[in-house]
Design a protein around this motif. Structure first.
Motif, PDB file in Angstrom:
ATOM      1  N   CYS A   1     -21.127   3.650 111.267  1.00 31.61           N
ATOM      2  CA  CYS A   1     -20.329   3.167 110.146  1.00 31.61           C
ATOM      3  C   CYS A   1     -21.168   2.388 109.137  1.00 31.61           C
ATOM      4  N   LYS A   2     -22.301   1.793 109.597  1.00 32.50           N
ATOM      5  CA  LYS A   2     -23.122   0.971 108.725  1.00 32.50           C
ATOM      6  C   LYS A   2     -23.689   1.836 107.591  1.00 32.50           C
ATOM      7  N   GLY A   3     -23.578   1.382 106.417  1.00 30.88           N
ATOM      8  CA  GLY A   3     -24.102   2.108 105.271  1.00 30.88           C
ATOM      9  C   GLY A   3     -23.161   3.157 104.732  1.00 30.88           C
ATOM     10  N   ARG A   4     -21.993   3.355 105.398  1.00 27.43           N
ATOM     11  CA  ARG A   4     -21.006   4.312 104.903  1.00 27.43           C
ATOM     12  C   ARG A   4     -19.820   3.547 104.318  1.00 27.43           C
ATOM     13  N   GLU A   5     -19.327   4.050 103.263  1.00 28.92           N
ATOM     14  CA  GLU A   5     -18.146   3.448 102.663  1.00 28.92           C
ATOM     15  C   GLU A   5     -16.905   4.052 103.318  1.00 28.92           C
ATOM     16  N   LEU A   6     -16.274   3.285 104.172  1.00 22.42           N
ATOM     17  CA  LEU A   6     -15.093   3.749 104.895  1.00 22.42           C
ATOM     18  C   LEU A   6     -13.848   3.213 104.214  1.00 22.42           C
ATOM     19  N   SER A   7     -12.962   4.129 103.874  1.00 22.46           N
ATOM     20  CA  SER A   7     -11.694   3.726 103.263  1.00 22.46           C
ATOM     21  C   SER A   7     -10.801   3.120 104.328  1.00 22.46           C
ATOM     22  N   LEU A   8     -10.093   2.097 103.925  1.00 22.27           N
ATOM     23  CA  LEU A   8      -9.174   1.465 104.860  1.00 22.27           C
ATOM     24  C   LEU A   8      -8.011   2.399 105.185  1.00 22.27           C
ATOM     25  N   ASN A   9      -7.577   2.279 106.437  1.00 19.38           N
ATOM     26  CA  ASN A   9      -6.397   3.028 106.904  1.00 19.38           C
ATOM     27  C   ASN A   9      -6.563   4.541 106.775  1.00 19.38           C
ATOM     28  N   GLN A  10      -7.797   5.014 106.859  1.00 21.40           N
ATOM     29  CA  GLN A  10      -8.072   6.450 106.844  1.00 21.40           C
ATOM     30  C   GLN A  10      -8.843   6.807 108.112  1.00 21.40           C
ATOM     31  N   CYS A  11      -8.490   7.936 108.731  1.00 18.68           N
ATOM     32  CA  CYS A  11      -9.066   8.326 110.017  1.00 18.68           C
ATOM     33  C   CYS A  11     -10.368   9.086 109.813  1.00 18.68           C
ATOM     34  N   TYR A  12     -11.317   8.798 110.723  1.00 18.35           N
ATOM     35  CA  TYR A  12     -12.613   9.476 110.722  1.00 18.35           C
ATOM     36  C   TYR A  12     -12.917   9.943 112.140  1.00 18.35           C
ATOM     37  N   THR A  13     -13.929  10.810 112.237  1.00 16.03           N
ATOM     38  CA  THR A  13     -14.327  11.375 113.529  1.00 16.03           C
ATOM     39  C   THR A  13     -15.776  11.039 113.814  1.00 16.03           C
ATOM     40  N   PHE A  14     -16.027  10.647 115.062  1.00 12.64           N
ATOM     41  CA  PHE A  14     -17.389  10.357 115.504  1.00 12.64           C
ATOM     42  C   PHE A  14     -17.587  10.966 116.890  1.00 12.64           C
ATOM     43  N   LYS A  15     -18.660  11.775 117.070  1.00 13.44           N
ATOM     44  CA  LYS A  15     -18.893  12.477 118.319  1.00 13.44           C
ATOM     45  C   LYS A  15     -20.253  12.111 118.889  1.00 13.44           C
ATOM     46  N   THR A  16     -20.293  12.009 120.222  1.00 18.91           N
ATOM     47  CA  THR A  16     -21.545  11.914 120.968  1.00 18.91           C
ATOM     48  C   THR A  16     -21.519  12.991 122.042  1.00 18.91           C
ATOM     49  N   ASP A  17     -22.479  12.925 122.967  1.00 23.39           N
ATOM     50  CA  ASP A  17     -22.531  13.958 124.004  1.00 23.39           C
ATOM     51  C   ASP A  17     -21.290  13.948 124.884  1.00 23.39           C
TER      52      ASP A  17
END
Length: 406
Positions: free
Chosen positions: A108-124
């Motif tokens: 998330c650091k360095g990304r502009e994340l909009s409030l109350n909006q869903c995002y996806t993050f994947k690892t192994d």
């Protein structure tokens, strides 16, 4: 009708691959997408509640896509709250969770994340659906910021397990079906080959008397042949052809399941005596004596007397053809079966011919073929009986066994 077994195997394999592809589509695309949507709904619902944009009551509320809830979402208990101001201690009790959240914060650091909006993050091993949330505090306090996330990684890992399990089950079922399909196709090919051979042999058998009739008829027409002798041959060959056609029609009815037996109670000894009288002229002409050996008391059976008499007569005629001087016909009964035994004193059956003696148009050592014995076997089977052929002490033996009347 060639390569039917391979076609069946290919069809089964293609069907299995199509089924597996549909399963993969449903499990790996549709189901994960469904849980992603549900996770987003749960996060949105929780964010609305945290921000007090909706009242926490039992009244129904709706989203734009038509989803509604009355008691929270089923994924709500799976929501994890990650405080941005105290991220290093938020999950210190769980090292794996701490590492995961650290990776999430780095993402998330360095990304502009909009409030109350869903995002996806994947690892192994993880698949996170997260949302950045900011709650307004009192006027003298700064806004309270945190991240909510749901990890649907266990679900996706379970889906992978389902893939392998389904693949193993489908492979096992496909292997069994391919084996059965291969055997079924092979049986179809054998039956098609047998039918082709049957029609070829039937055509050959019908052609022989027709050629004889045509030859003698042409001789009479040309005036080079005695009319009386030629007419006698023509009549004999016509009778032979009529008998063959009748046998072909009867065995065709049996194959199609259209041959019906007219059962009645009768003394099998009378039937055997009738069969003896039917072949006596041919036996006398060849110097063959027929020796019957029957019990004194009646032997009652439930049978179609016409068909069973025809079966016994076929075997007696065959015995007269190969016997030297005598043909023995015996009848014995026990509590369950009546056994009819016909034995000649000829040279017997060649060992290589015994397994095929009841095959249609089988040409054995004698060089003669036909369907008389094949028809006999089918008639006996219609009576729920059995028939077998073997070599006795002298000559060939045919043994018929049929159930007695109850």
């Amino acid at each position: 009708m060639k390569n039917i077994k391979l076609r069946i195997v290919y069809l089964i394999l293609c069907s299995a691959l199509l089924l597996f592809a549909l399963f993969m589509l449903a499990v790996n695309l549709i189901i994960p997408a469904h849980f992603v949507r549900e996770a987003k709904k749960a996060l949105i619902s929780e964010a609305q509640y945290q921000n007090r944009t909706i009242p926490y009551t039992d009244d129904e509320f709706f989203f734009d896509d038509g989803w509604n809830d009355t008691e929270g979402h089923f994924l709500t208990p799976s929501i994890v709250f990650l405080e941005l101001d105290n991220a290093n201690q938020s999950s210190g009790w769980n090292r794996d969770a701490y590492r995961l959240e650290k990776k999430l914060l780095e993402y998330c650091k360095g990304r502009e994340l909009s409030l109350n909006q869903c995002y996806t993050f994947k690892t192994d091993r993880h698949h996170l659906i997260f949302m950045s949330v900011q709650e307004e505090q009192d006027d003298w306090e700064k806004p309270y910021a945190y991240i909510m996330y749901i990890d649907i990684g266990p679900i996706t890992r379970y889906i992978v397990t389902l893939n392998w399990a389904f693949f193993a089950v489908l492979l096992a079922i496909s292997s069994v079906m391919c084996l059965l399909g291969f055997r079924f196709g092979r049986d179809i090919e054998k039956e098609a080959e047998r039918q082709q051979t049957f029609f070829q042999n039937a055509s050959h058998e019908l052609k022989t008397p027709l050629m004889a009739i045509q030859g003698y008829a042409e001789g009479i027409q040309a005036g080079v042949m005695d009319t009386g002798g030629a007419a006698e041959v023509i009549l004999a060959e016509s009778d032979r052809m009529t008998e063959l056609v009748d046998e072909l029609l009867d065995i065709s009815k049996i194959d199609m399941g259209r041959q019906r037996l007219t059962l009645s109670e009768m003394d099998v000894r009378e039937l055997l005596y009738d069969s003896i009288r039917a072949v006596e002229p041919a036996a006398a002409a060849s110097g063959i004596t027929i020796a019957p050996d029957f019990p004194e008391e009646p032997v009652m059976v439930s049978c179609d007397d016409t068909q069973l008499r025809r079966a016994v007569t076929n075997i007696l005629s065959n015995g007269v053809r190969y016997a030297r001087s005598q043909l023995c016909l015996t009848c014995r009964a026990n509590k369950h079966h009546v056994t009819i035994r016909i034995q000649d004193d000829g040279d017997g059956i060649a060992e290589e011919d015994i397994p095929h003696i009841f095959d249609r148009f089988y040409m054995g050592r004698s060089g003669k073929s036909g369907i008389g014995l094949a028809l006999t076997k089918e008639i006996i089977h219609l009576h729920k009986g059995t028939i077998r052929a073997y070599n006795g002490d002298s000559g060939a033996v045919f043994e018929i066994s049929i159930p007695v009347s109850r």
